[in-house]
Design an enzyme around this catalytic site. Structure first.
Site, PDB file in Angstrom:
ATOM      1  N   CYS A   9     -28.940  -2.690 -11.531  1.00  0.00           N
ATOM      2  CA  CYS A   9     -28.460  -3.765 -10.651  1.00  0.00           C
ATOM      3  C   CYS A   9     -29.235  -5.045 -10.907  1.00  0.00           C
ATOM      4  O   CYS A   9     -30.469  -5.041 -10.921  1.00  0.00           O
ATOM      5  CB  CYS A   9     -28.637  -3.362  -9.193  1.00  0.00           C
ATOM      6  SG  CYS A   9     -27.570  -2.002  -8.707  1.00  0.00           S
ATOM      7  N   TYR A  65     -25.096   6.958  -2.830  1.00  0.00           N
ATOM      8  CA  TYR A  65     -23.909   6.127  -2.639  1.00  0.00           C
ATOM      9  C   TYR A  65     -22.705   7.040  -2.364  1.00  0.00           C
ATOM     10  O   TYR A  65     -22.848   8.273  -2.301  1.00  0.00           O
ATOM     11  CB  TYR A  65     -23.740   5.191  -3.844  1.00  0.00           C
ATOM     12  CG  TYR A  65     -24.961   4.298  -3.993  1.00  0.00           C
ATOM     13  CD1 TYR A  65     -25.267   3.341  -3.018  1.00  0.00           C
ATOM     14  CD2 TYR A  65     -25.863   4.457  -5.042  1.00  0.00           C
ATOM     15  CE1 TYR A  65     -26.406   2.558  -3.109  1.00  0.00           C
ATOM     16  CE2 TYR A  65     -27.011   3.668  -5.144  1.00  0.00           C
ATOM     17  CZ  TYR A  65     -27.279   2.720  -4.172  1.00  0.00           C
ATOM     18  OH  TYR A  65     -28.407   1.954  -4.240  1.00  0.00           O
ATOM     19  N   ARG A  75     -22.407   9.951 -13.141  1.00  0.00           N
ATOM     20  CA  ARG A  75     -23.843  10.099 -12.837  1.00  0.00           C
ATOM     21  C   ARG A  75     -23.973  10.957 -11.600  1.00  0.00           C
ATOM     22  O   ARG A  75     -23.317  10.705 -10.582  1.00  0.00           O
ATOM     23  CB  ARG A  75     -24.503   8.731 -12.630  1.00  0.00           C
ATOM     24  CG  ARG A  75     -25.956   8.837 -12.185  1.00  0.00           C
ATOM     25  CD  ARG A  75     -26.712   7.523 -12.272  1.00  0.00           C
ATOM     26  NE  ARG A  75     -27.216   7.290 -13.620  1.00  0.00           N
ATOM     27  CZ  ARG A  75     -28.034   6.301 -13.959  1.00  0.00           C
ATOM     28  NH1 ARG A  75     -28.440   5.439 -13.048  1.00  0.00           N
ATOM     29  NH2 ARG A  75     -28.466   6.160 -15.199  1.00  0.00           N
ATOM     30  N   ARG A  83     -36.167   0.597 -16.926  1.00  0.00           N
ATOM     31  CA  ARG A  83     -37.269  -0.376 -16.899  1.00  0.00           C
ATOM     32  C   ARG A  83     -37.902  -0.618 -18.259  1.00  0.00           C
ATOM     33  O   ARG A  83     -38.336  -1.734 -18.561  1.00  0.00           O
ATOM     34  CB  ARG A  83     -38.337   0.072 -15.882  1.00  0.00           C
ATOM     35  CG  ARG A  83     -37.922  -0.233 -14.459  1.00  0.00           C
ATOM     36  CD  ARG A  83     -38.843   0.400 -13.462  1.00  0.00           C
ATOM     37  NE  ARG A  83     -38.670   1.847 -13.415  1.00  0.00           N
ATOM     38  CZ  ARG A  83     -39.329   2.645 -12.584  1.00  0.00           C
ATOM     39  NH1 ARG A  83     -40.213   2.142 -11.745  1.00  0.00           N
ATOM     40  NH2 ARG A  83     -39.109   3.949 -12.583  1.00  0.00           N
ATOM     41  N   ALA A 113     -23.994  -0.925 -11.611  1.00  0.00           N
ATOM     42  CA  ALA A 113     -23.070  -0.450 -10.581  1.00  0.00           C
ATOM     43  C   ALA A 113     -22.133  -1.588 -10.202  1.00  0.00           C
ATOM     44  O   ALA A 113     -22.581  -2.628  -9.698  1.00  0.00           O
ATOM     45  CB  ALA A 113     -23.858   0.021  -9.363  1.00  0.00           C
ATOM     46  N   SER A 141     -29.525   1.958 -19.398  1.00  0.00           N
ATOM     47  CA  SER A 141     -29.092   2.520 -18.124  1.00  0.00           C
ATOM     48  C   SER A 141     -28.538   1.405 -17.243  1.00  0.00           C
ATOM     49  O   SER A 141     -29.029   0.271 -17.293  1.00  0.00           O
ATOM     50  CB  SER A 141     -30.301   3.173 -17.442  1.00  0.00           C
ATOM     51  OG  SER A 141     -29.892   3.951 -16.358  1.00  0.00           O
ATOM     52  N   PRO A 142     -27.514   1.709 -16.439  1.00  0.00           N
ATOM     53  CA  PRO A 142     -27.004   0.660 -15.542  1.00  0.00           C
ATOM     54  C   PRO A 142     -28.098   0.203 -14.586  1.00  0.00           C
ATOM     55  O   PRO A 142     -28.738   1.033 -13.934  1.00  0.00           O
ATOM     56  CB  PRO A 142     -25.858   1.346 -14.795  1.00  0.00           C
ATOM     57  CG  PRO A 142     -25.917   2.790 -15.130  1.00  0.00           C
ATOM     58  CD  PRO A 142     -26.764   2.964 -16.336  1.00  0.00           C
TER      59      PRO A 142
END
Ligand code: 531
Length: 356
Positions: free
Chosen positions: A25, A182, A230, A324, A57, A22-23
């Site tokens: 940051c 966002y 997403r 995670r 992102a 998963s993307p």
């Protein structure tokens, strides 16, 4: 029957399994430029057996960053450092994806390790923008400047330019970030979008920004490569964006050439009652997959091999994205294959062969 280690083909891209990074940051860039950290972070997980590795992102403009340390793709200088990573990821047998993003009113923030609050303009921050001049609240207290129609067109052009650079950098999978409060999500939700023009009010107007952006990006993104988005499938609050709206949005975007919806939730409001628990967002992926007839990715609190395998086997999602859990174990796919008794087992990198 599909399972976690069955290949998955979308357009002309085949993932070796249904497991994606998963993307996430990293807050580790200067001027948006990817560096050794990103190479090791993403490269290690490709070497660990992921089928898909999605870069964090990545801002389409400087003011589209969440923090000053976020990744960017608004200039040509960003391309080669990203290309170095996609070359390595491909050598490891994984597909490289990138999440194109604009942080909207949640931009100009300090890194989480520095508290995450909005940064003043004279402390490294900047004027944030959003559909409407409504602050997120709490420590993200800056009142955004409402985008004009010309600004909206410019942001959409920034997404298109970013998609072209992503192609040059070797990405084969594109994700438009329209979740987590966002900019894309801010247009969708009536809580953050209070515009009275063609980009606000009705459902058709609130989805217009993402619909047009999808159309514009699809026009420059090769037919052979998947285009995905997403969603925050629900705001988890009364009066906010809903899963029913997400299903309808998925149908409309599919007609524009979108190939997959990455199903997340929340992030649009500070105070929401979110029933966080194992696989709590999977039902959204299942509903959108079944009711909109589009491929989905499930994400959020997916940790065990059996859980991930069942999501795919039960047809709840086509792909699972781990965040995670991939930080805890970069070799999660190789370990999962062993736990599930996958035959034939995936081949680890030759350098690590004696360990698996
Ligand atoms: C966590 C997050 C998940 C769900 C809702 C809100 C926040 N992430 C989201 C990340 C940034 C860091 C925190 C992005 O989506 C870019």
């Amino acid at each position: 029957m599909s399972h976690l280690f069955a290949p998955f083909t979308l357009r002309s891209v085949t993932l070796r399994n249904r497991i994606g990074v998963s993307p996430m940051c990293m807050y580790s860039s200067a001027d948006g430029v990817a560096n050794d950290w990103h190479l090791v972070h993403l490269g290690a997980r490709a070497a660990g057996g992921a089928g898909l590795v999605i870069a964090e992102a990545t801002a389409v403009s400087p003011e589209g960053r969440i923090t000053p340390a976020c990744a960017g793709i608004w200039a040509d200088q960003h391309i080669e450092p990203l290309a170095r990573i996609t070359r390595f990821v491909k050598q490891q047998g994984a597909v490289s994806g990138i999440q194109l993003a604009h942080a909207g009113r949640k931009g100009s923030a300090a890194r989480p390790q520095d508290g995450g609050a909005h940064l003043a303009d004279d402390a490294g921050g900047w004027q944030v923008v959003a559909p409407s001049a409504v602050a997120f609240g709490g420590s993200l207290s800056k009142v955004p400047r409402a985008l004009s129609l010309a600004d909206i067109a410019r942001v959409q052009a920034d997404f298109v330019a970013a998609a072209k650079r992503a192609l040059m950098a070797g990405y084969e999978w594109l994700e438009l970030h329209s979740a987590h409060g966002y900019l894309g999500h801010e247009f969708l939700s009536p809580l953050s979008n209070q515009r009275t023009d063609i980009y606000g009010g009705s459902f058709d107007n609130r989805i217009r920004f993402l619909l047009e952006t999808t159309r514009d990006v699809r026009a420059v993104w090769p037919e052979k490569f998947p285009l995905t988005a997403r969603f925050s499938c629900t705001d988890w609050v009364e009066g906010g964006w809903t899963i029913d709206e997400s299903v309808e949005l998925a149908r409309r975007l599919k007609a524009e050439g979108l190939d997959l919806v990455d199903c997340s939730s929340g992030g649009g409001v500070a105070k929401a009652n979110i029933p966080v628990g194992p696989g709590y967002q999977v039902p959204f992926a299942e509903r959108i997959r079944k009711e909109a007839g589009i491929a989905t990715a499930a994400v959020g609190m997916i940790t065990t091999p059996a859980q991930a395998d069942e999501i795919v086997r039960h047809g709840q999602a086509d792909v699972v994205l781990l965040a995670r859990e991939f930080l805890r174990d970069p070799n999660w796919p190789l370990h999962a294959a062993k736990t599930l008794g996958v035959i034939p087992p995936p081949i680890p990198p030759i350098q690590y062969a004696r360990a698996f």
